[in-house]
Design a protein around this motif. Structure first.
Motif, PDB file in Angstrom:
ATOM      1  N   TYR A  87      82.121  30.082 -37.067  1.00  0.00           N
ATOM      2  CA  TYR A  87      81.894  31.065 -36.017  1.00  0.00           C
ATOM      3  C   TYR A  87      83.036  32.077 -36.001  1.00  0.00           C
ATOM      4  O   TYR A  87      84.175  31.772 -36.356  1.00  0.00           O
ATOM      5  CB  TYR A  87      81.739  30.406 -34.644  1.00  0.00           C
ATOM      6  CG  TYR A  87      82.845  29.466 -34.234  1.00  0.00           C
ATOM      7  CD1 TYR A  87      83.940  29.919 -33.498  1.00  0.00           C
ATOM      8  CD2 TYR A  87      82.804  28.118 -34.583  1.00  0.00           C
ATOM      9  CE1 TYR A  87      84.960  29.054 -33.119  1.00  0.00           C
ATOM     10  CE2 TYR A  87      83.810  27.251 -34.202  1.00  0.00           C
ATOM     11  CZ  TYR A  87      84.890  27.723 -33.472  1.00  0.00           C
ATOM     12  OH  TYR A  87      85.896  26.866 -33.118  1.00  0.00           O
ATOM     13  N   GLU A  88      82.693  33.278 -35.603  1.00  0.00           N
ATOM     14  CA  GLU A  88      83.682  34.331 -35.427  1.00  0.00           C
ATOM     15  C   GLU A  88      84.234  34.265 -34.008  1.00  0.00           C
ATOM     16  O   GLU A  88      83.472  34.168 -33.049  1.00  0.00           O
ATOM     17  CB  GLU A  88      83.068  35.714 -35.665  1.00  0.00           C
ATOM     18  CG  GLU A  88      82.790  36.045 -37.107  1.00  0.00           C
ATOM     19  CD  GLU A  88      82.572  37.539 -37.329  1.00  0.00           C
ATOM     20  OE1 GLU A  88      82.734  38.313 -36.358  1.00  0.00           O
ATOM     21  OE2 GLU A  88      82.260  37.929 -38.465  1.00  0.00           O
ATOM     22  N   ASP A  89      85.563  34.318 -33.890  1.00  0.00           N
ATOM     23  CA  ASP A  89      86.185  34.537 -32.592  1.00  0.00           C
ATOM     24  C   ASP A  89      87.028  35.802 -32.695  1.00  0.00           C
ATOM     25  O   ASP A  89      86.877  36.568 -33.657  1.00  0.00           O
ATOM     26  CB  ASP A  89      86.984  33.314 -32.129  1.00  0.00           C
ATOM     27  CG  ASP A  89      88.139  32.956 -33.071  1.00  0.00           C
ATOM     28  OD1 ASP A  89      88.553  33.817 -33.875  1.00  0.00           O
ATOM     29  OD2 ASP A  89      88.636  31.824 -32.989  1.00  0.00           O
ATOM     30  N   ASN A  90      87.891  36.053 -31.751  1.00  0.00           N
ATOM     31  CA  ASN A  90      88.667  37.289 -31.770  1.00  0.00           C
ATOM     32  C   ASN A  90      89.689  37.321 -32.904  1.00  0.00           C
ATOM     33  O   ASN A  90      90.155  38.398 -33.286  1.00  0.00           O
ATOM     34  CB  ASN A  90      89.389  37.495 -30.427  1.00  0.00           C
ATOM     35  CG  ASN A  90      88.426  37.858 -29.313  1.00  0.00           C
ATOM     36  OD1 ASN A  90      87.398  38.489 -29.549  1.00  0.00           O
ATOM     37  ND2 ASN A  90      88.742  37.444 -28.098  1.00  0.00           N
TER      38      ASN A  90
END
Length: 202
Positions: free
Chosen positions: A90-93
Motif C-alpha cells: 500500500y502507498e502511504d505518505n
C-alpha cells in the motif's frame, strides 16, 4: 519518452526491513518495510540519470495487478502474493510499504534469518513504465527521471543490485530517449567546429 515494453528493475538500499516472529502456534514469520520512498533521488543509474518515484505511481498496479514477492527475483522462490494477501502493498505518505507473511518452508525461513541478521538489507522491484517525465539538469549534465505511473509486477528482498552495469547498453539508453554524456560531448565538439568554420569563411 520511455520504451514501455522494456522490463526494468530497481534496487534500493532499505533504511530498515522489520522482522516479525509469530507468538502463537501456526503464526507465520514475516518481514515488512518500504519498497521505495517517494520523491527521493536514486543513485546515478548507468552513469547517466537519476530517478524519483512520484506518489501515486503504484496506485493503478495495486488495484489491477497480482503482484508477487520473490526471494532475490527468483520466480521459483515465491515469498508471497497479493492474490491471497500473503503479500500486502500500500502507498502511504512516505512510499510504497510492504508486508510479507513468509511461507513455512526452507526459503521462507532462510529469508527471515537473512533479514534478521542484516545480511539482506535491500529491496528491489520489477516494473514497466506507463508514464514518466524527464528533465535535463544542465548544471550536473545529467537527466532526472520521475516515474509517474508504473506497471508493478514483483518486489524482492535482495542483497545485491538486480542487474550489473554491463546490462546497461547503448541501445537501452537510446530506448529511454536520452543521450549519453559522450554523445552530448561529441555534439558540442561538432557544433564548435562548425562555428569555427563559419568564422573562417566569414
Amino acid at each position: 519518452m520511455s520504451d514501455l515494453s522494456e522490463k526494468e528493475i530497481r534496487y534500493l538500499h532499505a533504511e530498515s526491513i522489520e522482522v516479525r516472529s509469530g507468538e502463537g502456534e501456526g503464526e507465520s514469520l514475516g518481514i515488512a518495510g518500504y519498497v521505495v520512498k517517494f520523491n527521493q533521488r536514486s543513485q546515478l543509474i548507468w552513469g547517466e540519470f537519476y530517478e524519483r518515484v512520484a506518489k501515486g505511481a503504484f496506485l493503478r498496479s495495486l488495484q489491477e495487478n497480482t503482484i508477487k514477492a520473490l526471494w532475490n527475483h527468483r520466480s521459483d522462490f515465491v515469498l508471497g502474493s497479493t492474490k491471497n494477501s500473503t503479500l500486502r502493498l500500500y502507498e502511504d505518505n512516505s512510499g510504497l510499504r510492504f508486508e510479507i507473511d513468509l511461507p513455512n518452508n526452507s526459503w521462507g525461513k532462510d529469508a527471515y534469518e537473512s533479514v534478521q541478521r542484516g545480511d539482506v538489507d535491500g529491496m528491489s522491484f520489477g516494473f514497466r513504465v506507463r508514464q514518466d517525465a524527464w528533465q535535463y539538469l544542465k548544471d550536473e549534465d545529467v537527466y532526472e527521471r520521475t516515474l509517474l505511473d508504473v506497471n508493478l509486477f514483483e518486489v524482492s528482498p535482495t542483497p545485491f543490485p538486480a542487474y550489473p552495469d554491463s546490462e546497461a547498453s547503448q541501445r537501452s539508453l537510446e530506448g529511454l530517449g536520452i543521450t549519453t554524456k559522450e554523445q552530448r560531448k561529441a555534439e558540442k565538439e561538432r557544433l564548435l567546429i562548425e562555428l569555427d568554420l563559419l568564422a573562417i569563411e566569414g
